[in-house]
Scaffold this motif. Structure first.
Motif, PDB file in Angstrom:
ATOM      1  N   ASP A  90       0.848  -1.203   0.000  1.00 47.30           N
ATOM      2  CA  ASP A  90       0.000   0.000   0.000  1.00 47.30           C
ATOM      3  C   ASP A  90       0.883   1.253   0.000  1.00 47.30           C
ATOM      4  O   ASP A  90       0.570   2.246  -0.658  1.00 47.30           O
ATOM      5  N   LEU A 150      -0.711  -9.799  -2.351  1.00 46.41           N
ATOM      6  CA  LEU A 150      -2.091  -9.325  -2.561  1.00 46.41           C
ATOM      7  C   LEU A 150      -2.654  -9.840  -3.886  1.00 46.41           C
ATOM      8  O   LEU A 150      -1.921  -9.957  -4.876  1.00 46.41           O
ATOM      9  N   TYR A 170      -9.860  -9.726   2.440  1.00 42.30           N
ATOM     10  CA  TYR A 170     -10.207  -8.318   2.710  1.00 42.30           C
ATOM     11  C   TYR A 170     -11.561  -7.979   2.088  1.00 42.30           C
ATOM     12  O   TYR A 170     -11.855  -8.365   0.952  1.00 42.30           O
ATOM     13  N   GLU A 227     -13.062  -5.041   0.845  1.00 39.72           N
ATOM     14  CA  GLU A 227     -12.700  -3.658   0.518  1.00 39.72           C
ATOM     15  C   GLU A 227     -13.879  -2.719   0.785  1.00 39.72           C
ATOM     16  O   GLU A 227     -15.029  -3.055   0.514  1.00 39.72           O
ATOM     17  N   ASN A 283      -9.801  -9.218   7.091  1.00 41.06           N
ATOM     18  CA  ASN A 283      -9.361  -7.825   7.097  1.00 41.06           C
ATOM     19  C   ASN A 283     -10.562  -6.913   6.838  1.00 41.06           C
ATOM     20  O   ASN A 283     -11.300  -7.122   5.876  1.00 41.06           O
ATOM     21  N   HIS A 331      -7.228   3.865   6.576  1.00 38.32           N
ATOM     22  CA  HIS A 331      -6.601   4.956   5.832  1.00 38.32           C
ATOM     23  C   HIS A 331      -6.860   6.274   6.555  1.00 38.32           C
ATOM     24  O   HIS A 331      -7.770   6.397   7.367  1.00 38.32           O
TER      25      HIS A 331
END
Ligand code: KIV
Ligand code: ZN
Length: 498
Positions: free
Chosen positions: A14, A73, A139, A141, A167, A204
């Motif tokens: 990331d 990923l 994950y 998202e 996640n 984030h």
């Protein structure tokens, strides 16, 4: 005995996605080894299907490090998972990180799909990844904006399919800390089988709440945090590793701790900042230049009486040692080698000799050589393969006169010269470069940073130049700030694709 919180570092994935922060494989290995020494549990080494460079880096990092799990990923796509598994083949401990968007806006606009179909795709990706590895992280998202009831159904389904870590990214940095904490608690309370997986945060910093959200997630049951060094990452960045680690060390009553060797925090921060050409803001918590500088009279008085009056962290605990030997022109190779080692940089004798030569040249120009100077010198050969090089530069400038610059460039062995006037010395020098390199390029951003305190300091310059519809990032470092600016400009041009 404290409960263990796993640190998943995504500086190389990331963090590295940030325009201008790209590293080559050798640099990535250097960072990965430093992360291993720092004590991270998982290194997200890249997104192998995205480029041959990323694929290769995951392979080389897998070979280079021993203890941390190496993670790759993927999207919830079989081809991505096949490529990730191949890239991870040398990892001693390996994890595939697969996932898909789960918020209504991702489902509708990104996938043109339905909630049920997204669950099916998530489940089949996890099952497919489990054919290759035992450790699969899923994950969801944009989980930050995903309805909790639906998110719980997704998470329950992927755990049944074999996910070992789940996640919950706040991809857009939207959540409030209590909202994010409540989301994690909702999953703890409502997902059947949640005890079979570790819940991970991935926050984030768009609204400056990444660390607060991460800690809120941990207080509500998350036992893995996804973080980056210095908080670098897409847009406003990710949660900063150093902040989470030090919050838990300072608040021992929480009884949760990490495996981080905090004394390696500062050297790691310097290394990442230097290699990625990403300055650390002076007031950045834990690692900023001013993080431990007391300037007000009242504070200084208090600190002199008892350091605890205004300091909650001993700078030595994060690797900032004010008593560290100051390097000067009289320092020998051994002192330089030792300082490089403390900063996490190991090199061959041949490279050390070259770095020592550059070190002596710099030490002739300035009295004390700082860690930042050393990192700049150690990385100076990154540009050796550039076909355009600055040979000389002469500038006349002052108040009430128009600046004039003349310079010489070596382009693939051929010598070119130009002179120009401008609105200031940098403008004049760049106009002179443009007389030689006749391309339609526009300077979009220009940042100058003196890296520590003195007027004899090395100045770092970051530039962004637009050319042929693309943005290029360049870097220069020199005690002469005009020369650093020209170097940064030329660095951009050297990266043009055509
Ligand atoms: O922010 C995000 O959602 C991500 C995922 C790919 C994990 O980086
Ligand atoms: Zn992210």
């Amino acid at each position: 005995m404290s409960e263990r919180l796993f640190i998943f570092d995504t500086t190389l994935r990331d963090g590295e996605q940030v325009p201008g922060c790209q590293l080559n494989t050798v640099e990535k290995i250097q960072v990965a080894k430093q992360l291993e020494a720092l004590g991270v549990d998982v290194i997200e080494a890249g997104f192998p299907v995205s480029s041959p460079g990323d694929f290769n880096s995951v392979i080389e990092i897998s070979k280079a490090v021993t203890w941390p799990t190496i993670c790759a990923l993927t999207r919830a796509v079989q081809k991505d998972i096949d490529v990730a598994a191949e890239a991870l083949k040398y990892a001693k401990r390996k994890r595939i990180h697969t996932g898909i968007g789960t918020s209504d806006s991702h489902i509708k606009y990104k996938f043109n799909s339905t909630r049920e179909e997204i669950i099916e795709r998530a489940v089949s990706a996890v099952k497919y990844a489990r054919r290759y590895v035992d450790d699969v992280e899923f994950y969801a998202e944009d989980a930050g904006r995903t309805d909790n009831e639906y998110l719980a159904r997704v998470i329950e389904a992927v755990i049944k399919a074999g996910a070992t870590v789940v996640n919950i990214p706040d991809t857009t940095g939207y959540c409030l800390p209590d909202e994010y904490g409540a989301k994690i608690k909702y999953l703890v309370d409502h997902v059947d089988g949640i005890d079979k997986a570790i819940i991970s945060t991935h926050c984030h910093n768009d609204l400056g709440m990444a660390t607060a959200n991460t800690i809120s997630g941990v207080l509500n049951g998350a036992r893995q945090v996804e973080v980056t060094i210095d908080g670098i990452g897409e847009r406003a960045g990710n949660t900063a590793l150093e902040e989470v680690a030090m919050i838990l060390r300072c608040h021992k009553h929480l009884n949760i701790d990490t495996n981080i060797n905090t004394q390696k925090i500062y050297p790691t921060s310097r290394m990442v900042s230097s290699l990625m050409n990403m300055p650390v803001q002076p007031n950045k918590a834990i690692v900023g230049r001013n993080a431990f500088a007391h300037s007000s009279g009242i504070h200084q008085d208090g600190v002199l009486k008892n350091v605890q009056t205004y300091e909650i962290i001993d700078p030595k605990d994060v690797g900032i040692d004010d008593n560290a030997i100051v390097l000067t022109a009289r320092s020998g190779r051994a002192a330089l080698k030792h300082r490089l080692h403390v900063l996490g940089v190991e090199m061959s004798q041949e490279k050390l000799d070259k770095v020592y030569e550059d070190f002596l040249k710099l030490a002739d120009k300035k009295k004390d050589i700082t860690d930042d100077d050393i990192m700049v010198i150690a990385g100076a050969d990154r540009n050796v393969n550039h076909h355009i090089k600055l040979e000389y530069l002469q500038v006349t400038s002052g108040v009430g006169v128009r600046s004039v610059a003349s310079l010489g460039l070596n382009i693939s062995g051929e010598h070119f010269e130009a002179a120009a006037t401008g609105n200031g010395p940098v403008d004049a020098a760049i106009k002179a470069v443009k007389q030689i390199i006749k391309r339609q390029m526009t300077l979009k951003e220009f940042t100058i940073q003196a890296i520590s305190k003195g007027s004899d300091d090395v100045g770092k310059v970051h530039m962004q130049v637009e050319y042929d519809g693309q943005m290029y990032y360049g870097f220069g470092a020199n005690t002469d700030i005009i020369a650093a600016s020209v170097e940064a400009y030329i660095d951009c041009i050297n990266k043009f694709r055509k």
